[in-house]
Design a protein around this motif. Sequence first.
Motif, mmCIF file in Angstrom:
data_model
loop_
_atom_site.group_PDB
_atom_site.id
_atom_site.type_symbol
_atom_site.label_atom_id
_atom_site.label_comp_id
_atom_site.label_asym_id
_atom_site.label_seq_id
_atom_site.Cartn_x
_atom_site.Cartn_y
_atom_site.Cartn_z
ATOM 1 N N LYS A 132 -0.231 9.369 0.208
ATOM 2 C CA LYS A 132 -0.141 8.387 -0.656
ATOM 3 C C LYS A 132 1.000 8.803 -1.513
ATOM 4 O O LYS A 132 1.385 7.831 -2.380
ATOM 5 C CB LYS A 132 -1.150 8.215 -1.611
ATOM 6 N N GLY A 167 -0.746 -5.262 4.506
ATOM 7 C CA GLY A 167 0.495 -4.505 4.994
ATOM 8 C C GLY A 167 1.757 -5.187 5.355
ATOM 9 O O GLY A 167 2.615 -5.040 5.951
ATOM 10 N N GLY A 225 0.737 -1.260 0.027
ATOM 11 C CA GLY A 225 -0.051 -0.071 0.014
ATOM 12 C C GLY A 225 0.852 1.227 -0.034
ATOM 13 O O GLY A 225 0.333 2.321 -0.207
ATOM 14 N N GLN A 226 2.129 1.200 0.233
ATOM 15 C CA GLN A 226 2.752 2.365 0.259
ATOM 16 C C GLN A 226 3.409 2.707 -1.239
ATOM 17 O O GLN A 226 3.993 3.902 -1.339
ATOM 18 C CB GLN A 226 4.236 2.186 0.757
ATOM 19 N N SER A 244 1.112 -8.172 0.664
ATOM 20 C CA SER A 244 1.202 -6.893 0.497
ATOM 21 C C SER A 244 -0.332 -6.263 0.522
ATOM 22 O O SER A 244 -0.206 -5.203 1.004
ATOM 23 C CB SER A 244 1.349 -6.589 -0.917
ATOM 24 N N GLN A 245 -1.256 -7.070 0.353
ATOM 25 C CA GLN A 245 -2.612 -6.589 0.596
ATOM 26 C C GLN A 245 -2.977 -6.243 2.031
ATOM 27 O O GLN A 245 -3.868 -5.707 2.615
ATOM 28 C CB GLN A 245 -3.771 -7.294 0.056
#
Length: 191
Positions: free
Chosen positions: A143, A46, A13-14, A43-44
């Motif tokens: 973001k 965190g 998410g980064q 990854s979904q």
Amino acid sequence: MSVKSILIVGVGGQGTLLASRVLGNTMLRQGYDVKVSEVHGMSQRGGSVVTYVRYGDKVDSPVILNGEADIILAFEQLEAARAVSCLKKNGTLIVNTQEIDPMPVVTGAMQYPEGLTEAIREKGLNVVAFDALKLAQEAGSVKAVNVVMIGAMAKRLELDKEVWLETIRTTVPQRFIALNVKAFELGYAAE
């Protein structure tokens, strides 16, 4: 040119994957052979995300082994600590000082380790640490941490800044160009 290796690490998410696309596309614009490989953990949720980017006259493999990274671009401190063994002796670690709690910390099973960046510095490594989240907020969106980090790295790669900006303009959606250009500029000016 000899092959240069850049390891991008962060949390899902980064925007590490967008960062690797901007880096790879910028190097292609400069005429380099480029290889990119992405490793998606959870990854979904965190979890860790690692991207290898290698460029030069001829690149045979995208994989970066321990002690081979010229630069580690770390979007979060714990991810920096996990990846630091990949850094070359005279390499540079560029780290966002943000802390994102992994699941064991969220559930209370563990505590987030304190003093990670300082501990890495004490090893005698070249560390550039700054609050990329704050700069992303200044640019207009949390973001934009990824593009702030790209800006900080770009300053150290000695390529024409305009090439980076042109890559950003052609990679991000039209409605986010101004925000990302500002984020890049703030990262470029950091530390």
